[in-house]
Design a protein around this motif. Structure first.
Motif, PDB file in Angstrom:
ATOM      1  N   GLU A 126       0.826  -1.203   0.000  1.00 31.92           N
ATOM      2  CA  GLU A 126       0.000   0.000   0.000  1.00 31.92           C
ATOM      3  C   GLU A 126       0.867   1.263   0.000  1.00 31.92           C
ATOM      4  O   GLU A 126       0.500   2.276  -0.612  1.00 31.92           O
ATOM      5  N   ILE A 127       2.020   1.218   0.676  1.00 30.12           N
ATOM      6  CA  ILE A 127       2.928   2.365   0.659  1.00 30.12           C
ATOM      7  C   ILE A 127       3.496   2.563  -0.739  1.00 30.12           C
ATOM      8  O   ILE A 127       3.550   3.691  -1.257  1.00 30.12           O
ATOM      9  N   VAL A 128       3.922   1.469  -1.378  1.00 30.87           N
ATOM     10  CA  VAL A 128       4.479   1.567  -2.730  1.00 30.87           C
ATOM     11  C   VAL A 128       3.427   2.099  -3.703  1.00 30.87           C
ATOM     12  O   VAL A 128       3.703   2.995  -4.508  1.00 30.87           O
ATOM     13  N   GLU A 129       2.206   1.585  -3.618  1.00 27.09           N
ATOM     14  CA  GLU A 129       1.140   2.050  -4.505  1.00 27.09           C
ATOM     15  C   GLU A 129       0.855   3.533  -4.274  1.00 27.09           C
ATOM     16  O   GLU A 129       0.715   4.311  -5.228  1.00 27.09           O
ATOM     17  N   LEU A 130       0.784   3.942  -3.019  1.00 26.81           N
ATOM     18  CA  LEU A 130       0.495   5.328  -2.688  1.00 26.81           C
ATOM     19  C   LEU A 130       1.556   6.273  -3.245  1.00 26.81           C
ATOM     20  O   LEU A 130       1.238   7.283  -3.879  1.00 26.81           O
ATOM     21  N   LEU A 131       2.835   5.937  -3.032  1.00 27.91           N
ATOM     22  CA  LEU A 131       3.909   6.799  -3.506  1.00 27.91           C
ATOM     23  C   LEU A 131       4.023   6.762  -5.028  1.00 27.91           C
ATOM     24  O   LEU A 131       4.436   7.744  -5.648  1.00 27.91           O
TER      25      LEU A 131
END
Length: 235
Positions: A126-131
């Motif tokens: 989710e962090i990778v997708e968000l960034l």
């Protein structure tokens, strides 16, 4: 988040980093939406209303809403609509995000480097997708926490630092030296340069070398001072 009056809504949207604003009402409020757009707030807006008509939906869409759905909308459909709006607002028109060697498959919730899956946990993905969705922008730890734990009890901000560290280790094992840029006192940003294909980097380097060689071969005319050629700064 509950806000008081149109000015409170505008001020909150102006100060905060929200991917989308969801406004829940009995019936679509044209005045509120018009006030937000007249204030030059670019945040995507979804209207959820209990009483809506085709004319009402057409009205809010024409003013600047990105979507308008009834309060009875199925949660799965609502989440899909929200994700689609955020993707389009971020400049992505498909369920797959391509950033050099990095591929993020939103529908499969999977990140890949050179076609190979990165072994991420759910929160790490989710962090990778968000960034990736917000590439070019720095996100504070508070903004990341809001996106990951919205509506839930949020852990301490240090948990984001730990997850970022774990993602870095996993991506370094796959040839990505520094996937994120740390902006001290601000937050994190996706480092797009880290995902440039290796062939493209070699090509750029060769072009730089050839350009430097051409410049160094220019004859020096008397009376003209020239800076030493071949100087390179490594940051």
């Amino acid at each position: 988040m509950t806000m008081s009056g149109p000015e409170g809504v505008v001020e909150t949207l102006r100060r905060s980093q929200y991917d989308i604003a969801v406004i829940q009402q009995v019936a679509p409020d044209m005045k509120l939406l018009r006030h937000i757009r007249n204030s030059r707030i670019p945040t995507p807006i979804m209207i959820i209303a209990r009483d809506i008509t085709p004319a009402g939906v057409a009205g809010v869409l024409s003013i600047g809403a990105d979507d308008c759905v009834p309060a009875s909308v199925d949660p799965i459909e609502l989440l899909a609509r929200l994700r689609a709006i955020i993707r389009r607002a971020s400049g992505h028109d498909s369920l797959t995000l391509h950033i050099g060697r990095l591929t993020v498959s939103v529908d499969r919730r999977e990140a890949q480097i050179d076609g190979k899956p990165v072994p991420l946990t759910r929160r790490e993905y989710e962090i990778v997708e968000l960034l990736a969705l917000r590439k070019g922008q720095a996100l504070s730890k508070e903004a990341v926490l809001d996106n990951l734990y919205a509506g839930q009890s949020e852990p301490h901000g240090k948990v984001i630092d730990v997850m970022i560290c774990q993602i870095r280790k996993k991506m370094r094992n796959m040839g990505i030296e520094e996937p994120f840029t740390t902006l001290w006192g601000i937050g994190y940003r996706l480092n797009e340069d880290a995902f440039i294909p290796l062939g493209a980097r070699t090509k750029d380097f060769d072009q730089t070398v050839r350009q430097t060689a051409r410049e160094s071969s220019i004859p020096v005319t008397a009376g003209i001072a020239m800076a030493p050629s071949g100087t390179m700064d490594i940051l």
